[in-house]
Design a protein around this motif. Structure first.
Motif, PDB file in Angstrom:
ATOM      1  N   UNK A 121      -1.550 -21.896  41.860  1.00 62.04           N
ATOM      2  CA  UNK A 121      -1.077 -20.942  42.880  1.00 62.04           C
ATOM      3  C   UNK A 121      -0.601 -21.660  44.135  1.00 62.04           C
ATOM      4  N   UNK A 122       0.102 -22.776  43.944  1.00 59.15           N
ATOM      5  CA  UNK A 122       0.641 -23.516  45.080  1.00 59.15           C
ATOM      6  C   UNK A 122      -0.361 -24.374  45.810  1.00 59.15           C
ATOM      7  N   UNK A 123      -1.589 -24.402  45.339  1.00 55.39           N
ATOM      8  CA  UNK A 123      -2.642 -25.177  45.987  1.00 55.39           C
ATOM      9  C   UNK A 123      -2.970 -26.411  45.154  1.00 55.39           C
ATOM     10  N   UNK A 124      -2.891 -27.585  45.765  1.00 60.32           N
ATOM     11  CA  UNK A 124      -3.248 -28.802  45.065  1.00 60.32           C
ATOM     12  C   UNK A 124      -4.740 -28.812  44.789  1.00 60.32           C
ATOM     13  N   UNK A 125      -5.102 -29.226  43.572  1.00 55.51           N
ATOM     14  CA  UNK A 125      -6.496 -29.183  43.128  1.00 55.51           C
ATOM     15  C   UNK A 125      -7.102 -30.579  43.212  1.00 55.51           C
ATOM     16  N   UNK A 126      -8.229 -30.692  43.911  1.00 56.33           N
ATOM     17  CA  UNK A 126      -8.842 -32.004  44.109  1.00 56.33           C
ATOM     18  C   UNK A 126      -9.903 -32.331  43.078  1.00 56.33           C
ATOM     19  N   UNK A 186      -6.930 -17.720  22.070  1.00 53.55           N
ATOM     20  CA  UNK A 186      -6.564 -16.382  22.559  1.00 53.55           C
ATOM     21  C   UNK A 186      -6.929 -16.157  24.022  1.00 53.55           C
ATOM     22  N   UNK A 187      -7.094 -17.213  24.777  1.00 56.28           N
ATOM     23  CA  UNK A 187      -7.420 -17.103  26.202  1.00 56.28           C
ATOM     24  C   UNK A 187      -6.130 -17.073  27.020  1.00 56.28           C
ATOM     25  N   UNK A 188      -6.205 -16.719  28.307  1.00 51.65           N
ATOM     26  CA  UNK A 188      -5.004 -16.790  29.155  1.00 51.65           C
ATOM     27  C   UNK A 188      -4.376 -18.180  29.161  1.00 51.65           C
ATOM     28  N   UNK A 189      -5.215 -19.215  29.138  1.00 51.55           N
ATOM     29  CA  UNK A 189      -4.685 -20.579  29.119  1.00 51.55           C
ATOM     30  C   UNK A 189      -3.899 -20.856  27.849  1.00 51.55           C
ATOM     31  N   UNK A 190      -4.464 -20.411  26.704  1.00 53.52           N
ATOM     32  CA  UNK A 190      -3.780 -20.624  25.426  1.00 53.52           C
ATOM     33  C   UNK A 190      -2.459 -19.868  25.384  1.00 53.52           C
ATOM     34  N   UNK A 191      -2.455 -18.642  25.880  1.00 52.79           N
ATOM     35  CA  UNK A 191      -1.232 -17.838  25.879  1.00 52.79           C
ATOM     36  C   UNK A 191      -0.162 -18.427  26.793  1.00 52.79           C
ATOM     37  N   UNK A 192      -0.598 -19.154  27.827  1.00 49.97           N
ATOM     38  CA  UNK A 192       0.356 -19.768  28.758  1.00 49.97           C
ATOM     39  C   UNK A 192       0.822 -21.138  28.276  1.00 49.97           C
ATOM     40  N   UNK A 193       0.286 -21.612  27.129  1.00 50.13           N
ATOM     41  CA  UNK A 193       0.751 -22.864  26.560  1.00 50.13           C
ATOM     42  C   UNK A 193      -0.041 -24.086  26.937  1.00 50.13           C
ATOM     43  N   UNK A 204      -1.093 -16.262  38.136  1.00 51.39           N
ATOM     44  CA  UNK A 204      -1.193 -17.535  38.840  1.00 51.39           C
ATOM     45  C   UNK A 204      -0.199 -18.520  38.246  1.00 51.39           C
ATOM     46  N   UNK A 205       0.488 -19.240  39.102  1.00 56.59           N
ATOM     47  CA  UNK A 205       1.376 -20.303  38.636  1.00 56.59           C
ATOM     48  C   UNK A 205       0.586 -21.610  38.582  1.00 56.59           C
ATOM     49  N   UNK A 206       0.643 -22.290  37.445  1.00 60.56           N
ATOM     50  CA  UNK A 206      -0.093 -23.536  37.254  1.00 60.56           C
ATOM     51  C   UNK A 206       0.891 -24.662  36.967  1.00 60.56           C
ATOM     52  N   UNK A 207       0.761 -25.743  37.732  1.00 54.06           N
ATOM     53  CA  UNK A 207       1.579 -26.927  37.504  1.00 54.06           C
ATOM     54  C   UNK A 207       0.687 -28.005  36.900  1.00 54.06           C
ATOM     55  N   UNK A 255       6.198 -33.110  33.634  1.00 51.78           N
ATOM     56  CA  UNK A 255       5.582 -32.171  34.577  1.00 51.78           C
ATOM     57  C   UNK A 255       6.034 -30.772  34.200  1.00 51.78           C
ATOM     58  N   UNK A 256       5.073 -29.872  33.969  1.00 52.69           N
ATOM     59  CA  UNK A 256       5.366 -28.530  33.453  1.00 52.69           C
ATOM     60  C   UNK A 256       4.751 -27.484  34.384  1.00 52.69           C
ATOM     61  N   UNK A 257       5.452 -26.373  34.549  1.00 54.45           N
ATOM     62  CA  UNK A 257       4.931 -25.241  35.313  1.00 54.45           C
ATOM     63  C   UNK A 257       4.887 -24.020  34.406  1.00 54.45           C
ATOM     64  N   UNK A 258       3.759 -23.313  34.422  1.00 47.69           N
ATOM     65  CA  UNK A 258       3.601 -22.111  33.611  1.00 47.69           C
ATOM     66  C   UNK A 258       2.909 -21.031  34.433  1.00 47.69           C
TER      67      UNK A 258
END
Length: 353
Positions: A308-313, A290-297, A331-334, A341-344
């Motif tokens: 959010x368009x920023x590459x994560x290191x 039931x977290x934001x991550x779970x709801x976003x798939x 926030x858009x997460x790729x 490759x999925x974007x949510x």
């Protein structure tokens, strides 16, 4: 008038003597500072190394904290009992703000502060941040000793540090060590507290005390000893909250009373997924129900490469970005799932403690 050879030789001798004397005098004047420095260096090298100056500058601002908490009654005794808890704290300004570890003052009924000059007084809790394990207290006293601080201070691996606190209520004690890591979450998984690691010993009662450098400036707030898988303490591995983070959290707690952080709802890891995908990112090890991550798939074993368009290191960078995002923000997460490759899009919530 013609000078005799004897007269000429005598004048030449006098001139040579004068010139030689001037040269010797100039040489003595030139060498005098060098000789003085050499003598001073010999005197200093013959003296034992000491951190007395640093301790004298910092130690008066480190206080003992005594708090009382109630423990529920057991099967054999229904009445709750009162337990004395020990800790340390650091006076940060002349108006009485004290920083300490949150676990020192969590769920307590009263707090007493003992200064090194013999004064004792009660303290008020201004704010607590469980994530960084920091708390701000306030006392009402004049002429307070304040810990030396340098807002431009940057600590490095290998720096000598001194931990000042009240371990086991033995009285103020100094332990010495070096910084072995500055940043990351060494052994502290899924937390937003960017801790530094060192080997200056912290025993019970010293938590919340000061970690200072060899000049007495505050480097961090002593936190805890590393615990192994079975919960046992590991010698030589201790943590402290860096001064820069401490100052930021203290300012926020004083001004707002709490630290608001964004919540996504994932557990993370850096490796070995980075080697598999051959690019930096965040490997998701678990997703909160039931977290934001779970709801976003999002699912376990997904590999986040962009937020959010920023590459994560790294996981550290990704969690920091989410933490600093205001609740309600989209926030858009790729991310990568196997070969796909999925974007949510996720809606960040407020982190609940």
């Amino acid at each position: 008038m013609t000078r005799s050879p004897q007269s000429t030789n005598w004048i030449s001798y006098i001139l040579r003597s004068v010139v030689l004397g001037l040269l010797v005098a100039a040489l003595v004047i030139w060498l005098q500072p060098l000789v003085a420095d050499w003598q001073l260096s010999r005197q200093q090298s013959s003296q034992p190394m000491s951190f007395a100056k640093a301790v004298n500058r910092a130690a008066p601002a480190v206080v003992n904290i005594y708090s009382l908490s109630e423990v529920r009654g057991s099967y054999y005794s229904r009445r709750p009992s009162t337990v004395l808890r020990l800790g340390s704290g650091v006076i940060m300004d002349n108006v009485g703000h004290i920083i300490t570890a949150a676990h020192v003052v969590a769920n307590v009924s009263s707090i007493e502060i003992a200064l090194q000059d013999g004064r004792r007084t009660s303290a008020q809790v201004i704010g607590v941040d469980p994530i960084t394990d920091l708390a701000v207290l306030r006392i009402e006293l004049d002429n307070l000793p304040v810990i030396p601080q340098d807002q431009n201070l940057r600590s490095s691996v290998g720096d000598v540090v001194l931990a000042i606190g009240n371990p086991l209520n033995l009285g103020q004690t100094i332990t010495q060590g070096i910084i072995s890591a500055t940043g990351g979450r060494m052994g502290v998984i899924n937390t937003h507290a960017d801790l530094m690691q060192m080997d200056a010993v912290i025993n019970e009662g010293a938590s919340g005390g000061a970690l200072v450098n060899s000049e007495g400036y505050l480097v961090g707030i002593n936190n805890a000893q590393f615990r192994g898988p079975a919960g046992q303490g590991v010698e030589g591995i201790y943590f402290a909250v860096p001064y820069s983070l401490t100052r930021t959290i203290m300012k926020t707690l004083i001004e707002e009373g709490e630290v608001v952080r964004g919540y996504l709802g994932i557990n993370t890891s850096d490796t070995p997924a980075a080697q598999v995908y051959q690019q930096p990112g965040i490997f998701v090890t678990a997703v909160d129900p039931n977290s934001p991550a779970a709801e976003a798939g999002l699912r376990a074993e997904d590999y986040i490469v962009e937020i959010a368009g920023q590459q994560i290191s790294s996981a550290t960078e990704g969690l920091a970005l989410i933490s600093n995002t205001a609740p309600g923000t989209e926030l858009e997460i790729r991310y990568l799932r196997g070969n796909d490759e999925i974007t949510t899009t996720v809606i960040i919530r407020k982190l609940r403690y």
